[in-house]
Design a protein around this motif. Structure first.
Motif, PDB file in Angstrom:
ATOM      1  N   TRP A 185       0.797  -1.222   0.000  1.00 54.41           N
ATOM      2  CA  TRP A 185       0.000   0.000   0.000  1.00 54.41           C
ATOM      3  C   TRP A 185       0.833   1.278   0.000  1.00 54.41           C
ATOM      4  O   TRP A 185       0.543   2.186  -0.781  1.00 54.41           O
ATOM      5  CB  TRP A 185      -0.987   0.006   1.161  1.00 54.41           C
ATOM      6  N   PRO A 186       1.865   1.399   0.836  1.00 52.57           N
ATOM      7  CA  PRO A 186       2.650   2.643   0.779  1.00 52.57           C
ATOM      8  C   PRO A 186       3.335   2.845  -0.573  1.00 52.57           C
ATOM      9  O   PRO A 186       3.422   3.972  -1.068  1.00 52.57           O
ATOM     10  CB  PRO A 186       3.683   2.465   1.894  1.00 52.57           C
ATOM     11  N   VAL A 187       3.779   1.760  -1.176  1.00 52.60           N
ATOM     12  CA  VAL A 187       4.419   1.872  -2.494  1.00 52.60           C
ATOM     13  C   VAL A 187       3.390   2.312  -3.537  1.00 52.60           C
ATOM     14  O   VAL A 187       3.668   3.181  -4.367  1.00 52.60           O
ATOM     15  CB  VAL A 187       5.070   0.523  -2.886  1.00 52.60           C
ATOM     16  N   ALA A 188       2.215   1.727  -3.494  1.00 57.13           N
ATOM     17  CA  ALA A 188       1.156   2.104  -4.442  1.00 57.13           C
ATOM     18  C   ALA A 188       0.751   3.559  -4.255  1.00 57.13           C
ATOM     19  O   ALA A 188       0.539   4.280  -5.240  1.00 57.13           O
ATOM     20  CB  ALA A 188      -0.035   1.179  -4.274  1.00 57.13           C
ATOM     21  N   LEU A 189       0.640   3.995  -3.030  1.00 56.37           N
ATOM     22  CA  LEU A 189       0.271   5.391  -2.771  1.00 56.37           C
ATOM     23  C   LEU A 189       1.366   6.356  -3.214  1.00 56.37           C
ATOM     24  O   LEU A 189       1.077   7.457  -3.683  1.00 56.37           O
ATOM     25  CB  LEU A 189      -0.048   5.590  -1.295  1.00 56.37           C
ATOM     26  N   ALA A 190       2.606   5.946  -3.083  1.00 58.49           N
ATOM     27  CA  ALA A 190       3.714   6.799  -3.520  1.00 58.49           C
ATOM     28  C   ALA A 190       3.800   6.866  -5.039  1.00 58.49           C
ATOM     29  O   ALA A 190       4.192   7.899  -5.604  1.00 58.49           O
ATOM     30  CB  ALA A 190       5.028   6.286  -2.938  1.00 58.49           C
ATOM     31  N   LEU A 191       3.437   5.792  -5.713  1.00 61.94           N
ATOM     32  CA  LEU A 191       3.525   5.761  -7.167  1.00 61.94           C
ATOM     33  C   LEU A 191       2.308   6.349  -7.870  1.00 61.94           C
ATOM     34  O   LEU A 191       2.362   6.646  -9.057  1.00 61.94           O
ATOM     35  CB  LEU A 191       3.753   4.327  -7.645  1.00 61.94           C
ATOM     36  N   ALA A 192       1.212   6.532  -7.176  1.00 57.11           N
ATOM     37  CA  ALA A 192      -0.003   7.078  -7.786  1.00 57.11           C
ATOM     38  C   ALA A 192       0.209   8.475  -8.377  1.00 57.11           C
ATOM     39  O   ALA A 192      -0.189   8.722  -9.525  1.00 57.11           O
ATOM     40  CB  ALA A 192      -1.148   7.073  -6.785  1.00 57.11           C
ATOM     41  N   PRO A 193       0.848   9.412  -7.662  1.00 58.65           N
ATOM     42  CA  PRO A 193       1.086  10.726  -8.284  1.00 58.65           C
ATOM     43  C   PRO A 193       2.022  10.644  -9.487  1.00 58.65           C
ATOM     44  O   PRO A 193       1.843  11.372 -10.464  1.00 58.65           O
ATOM     45  CB  PRO A 193       1.727  11.555  -7.164  1.00 58.65           C
ATOM     46  N   VAL A 194       2.975   9.745  -9.436  1.00 62.90           N
ATOM     47  CA  VAL A 194       3.884   9.572 -10.573  1.00 62.90           C
ATOM     48  C   VAL A 194       3.107   9.084 -11.784  1.00 62.90           C
ATOM     49  O   VAL A 194       3.301   9.558 -12.904  1.00 62.90           O
ATOM     50  CB  VAL A 194       5.023   8.590 -10.200  1.00 62.90           C
ATOM     51  N   MET A 195       2.196   8.149 -11.558  1.00 59.16           N
ATOM     52  CA  MET A 195       1.376   7.630 -12.641  1.00 59.16           C
ATOM     53  C   MET A 195       0.511   8.730 -13.249  1.00 59.16           C
ATOM     54  O   MET A 195       0.374   8.829 -14.463  1.00 59.16           O
ATOM     55  CB  MET A 195       0.496   6.494 -12.141  1.00 59.16           C
ATOM     56  N   LEU A 196      -0.038   9.594 -12.410  1.00 57.44           N
ATOM     57  CA  LEU A 196      -0.859  10.691 -12.918  1.00 57.44           C
ATOM     58  C   LEU A 196      -0.039  11.653 -13.769  1.00 57.44           C
ATOM     59  O   LEU A 196      -0.498  12.114 -14.813  1.00 57.44           O
ATOM     60  CB  LEU A 196      -1.523  11.440 -11.763  1.00 57.44           C
ATOM     61  N   VAL A 197       1.176  11.937 -13.332  1.00 62.36           N
ATOM     62  CA  VAL A 197       2.044  12.836 -14.099  1.00 62.36           C
ATOM     63  C   VAL A 197       2.410  12.209 -15.446  1.00 62.36           C
ATOM     64  O   VAL A 197       2.464  12.893 -16.470  1.00 62.36           O
ATOM     65  CB  VAL A 197       3.314  13.184 -13.286  1.00 62.36           C
ATOM     66  N   LEU A 198       2.643  10.908 -15.466  1.00 57.33           N
ATOM     67  CA  LEU A 198       3.012  10.244 -16.706  1.00 57.33           C
ATOM     68  C   LEU A 198       1.828  10.084 -17.663  1.00 57.33           C
ATOM     69  O   LEU A 198       2.008  10.098 -18.883  1.00 57.33           O
ATOM     70  CB  LEU A 198       3.619   8.863 -16.408  1.00 57.33           C
ATOM     71  N   LEU A 199       0.623   9.934 -17.142  1.00 54.44           N
ATOM     72  CA  LEU A 199      -0.548   9.737 -17.990  1.00 54.44           C
ATOM     73  C   LEU A 199      -1.221  11.038 -18.416  1.00 54.44           C
ATOM     74  O   LEU A 199      -1.996  11.049 -19.369  1.00 54.44           O
ATOM     75  CB  LEU A 199      -1.563   8.843 -17.280  1.00 54.44           C
ATOM     76  N   ALA A 200      -0.929  12.143 -17.755  1.00 52.94           N
ATOM     77  CA  ALA A 200      -1.563  13.424 -18.077  1.00 52.94           C
ATOM     78  C   ALA A 200      -1.321  13.856 -19.528  1.00 52.94           C
ATOM     79  O   ALA A 200      -2.272  14.305 -20.191  1.00 52.94           O
ATOM     80  CB  ALA A 200      -1.108  14.501 -17.106  1.00 52.94           C
ATOM     81  N   PRO A 201      -0.110  13.731 -20.077  1.00 53.32           N
ATOM     82  CA  PRO A 201       0.065  14.132 -21.486  1.00 53.32           C
ATOM     83  C   PRO A 201      -0.786  13.304 -22.456  1.00 53.32           C
ATOM     84  O   PRO A 201      -1.269  13.835 -23.458  1.00 53.32           O
ATOM     85  CB  PRO A 201       1.549  13.908 -21.743  1.00 53.32           C
ATOM     86  N   PHE A 202      -0.979  12.024 -22.175  1.00 45.92           N
ATOM     87  CA  PHE A 202      -1.811  11.199 -23.042  1.00 45.92           C
ATOM     88  C   PHE A 202      -3.273  11.613 -22.952  1.00 45.92           C
ATOM     89  O   PHE A 202      -3.976  11.635 -23.965  1.00 45.92           O
ATOM     90  CB  PHE A 202      -1.636   9.719 -22.696  1.00 45.92           C
ATOM     91  N   ALA A 203      -3.726  11.938 -21.760  1.00 44.72           N
ATOM     92  CA  ALA A 203      -5.106  12.412 -21.593  1.00 44.72           C
ATOM     93  C   ALA A 203      -5.299  13.735 -22.332  1.00 44.72           C
ATOM     94  O   ALA A 203      -6.309  13.929 -23.021  1.00 44.72           O
ATOM     95  CB  ALA A 203      -5.427  12.576 -20.112  1.00 44.72           C
ATOM     96  N   TRP A 204      -4.326  14.636 -22.223  1.00 49.73           N
ATOM     97  CA  TRP A 204      -4.394  15.918 -22.923  1.00 49.73           C
ATOM     98  C   TRP A 204      -4.397  15.693 -24.430  1.00 49.73           C
ATOM     99  O   TRP A 204      -5.140  16.339 -25.170  1.00 49.73           O
ATOM    100  CB  TRP A 204      -3.202  16.790 -22.512  1.00 49.73           C
ATOM    101  N   LEU A 205      -3.586  14.764 -24.901  1.00 48.21           N
ATOM    102  CA  LEU A 205      -3.501  14.470 -26.332  1.00 48.21           C
ATOM    103  C   LEU A 205      -4.835  13.971 -26.870  1.00 48.21           C
ATOM    104  O   LEU A 205      -5.319  14.441 -27.911  1.00 48.21           O
ATOM    105  CB  LEU A 205      -2.416  13.426 -26.575  1.00 48.21           C
ATOM    106  N   ILE A 206      -5.453  13.059 -26.164  1.00 47.02           N
ATOM    107  CA  ILE A 206      -6.726  12.505 -26.626  1.00 47.02           C
ATOM    108  C   ILE A 206      -7.828  13.555 -26.573  1.00 47.02           C
ATOM    109  O   ILE A 206      -8.607  13.697 -27.516  1.00 47.02           O
ATOM    110  CB  ILE A 206      -7.092  11.258 -25.810  1.00 47.02           C
ATOM    111  N   MET A 207      -7.888  14.322 -25.486  1.00 49.35           N
ATOM    112  CA  MET A 207      -8.918  15.357 -25.382  1.00 49.35           C
ATOM    113  C   MET A 207      -8.722  16.443 -26.436  1.00 49.35           C
ATOM    114  O   MET A 207      -9.680  16.923 -27.028  1.00 49.35           O
ATOM    115  CB  MET A 207      -8.936  15.956 -23.982  1.00 49.35           C
ATOM    116  N   SER A 208      -7.471  16.819 -26.690  1.00 57.32           N
ATOM    117  CA  SER A 208      -7.209  17.854 -27.690  1.00 57.32           C
ATOM    118  C   SER A 208      -7.494  17.362 -29.103  1.00 57.32           C
ATOM    119  O   SER A 208      -7.880  18.149 -29.966  1.00 57.32           O
ATOM    120  CB  SER A 208      -5.758  18.313 -27.599  1.00 57.32           C
TER     121      SER A 208
END
Length: 81
Positions: free
Chosen positions: A8-31
């Motif tokens: 759980w602590p590892v998953a919680l620590a990696l969640a913000p990293v995952m959001l930062v890495l996936l944000a450009p793809f979300a922006w690309l698809i929405m744009s």
């Protein structure tokens, strides 16, 4: 402490990293589904008013000619040497 409790602590620590890495793809698809006017607005992660699926067809037509031109250029450069 079990192995599952230690994950759980590892998953919680990696969640913000995952959001930062996936944000450009979300922006690309929405744009890709927006009009040019909507892209120029200040809110980059806003959902488009009307989904512009036609953008994909236009990009496919333009991209096909770019790929064929690049292929022809590559073949001519390779045979020129």
């Amino acid at each position: 402490m079990t192995a599952r409790n230690r994950e759980w602590p590892v998953a919680l620590a990696l969640a913000p990293v995952m959001l930062v890495l996936l944000a450009p793809f979300a922006w690309l698809i929405m744009s890709s589904l927006k009009t040019e006017a909507e892209i120029a607005q200040a809110a980059p992660f806003s959902w488009p008013a009307n989904l512009m699926w036609r953008n994909y067809a236009d990009a496919w037509q333009i991209g096909g000619s770019v790929i064929s031109s690049a292929t022809a250029c590559s073949i001519s450069r390779a045979s020129w040497r």
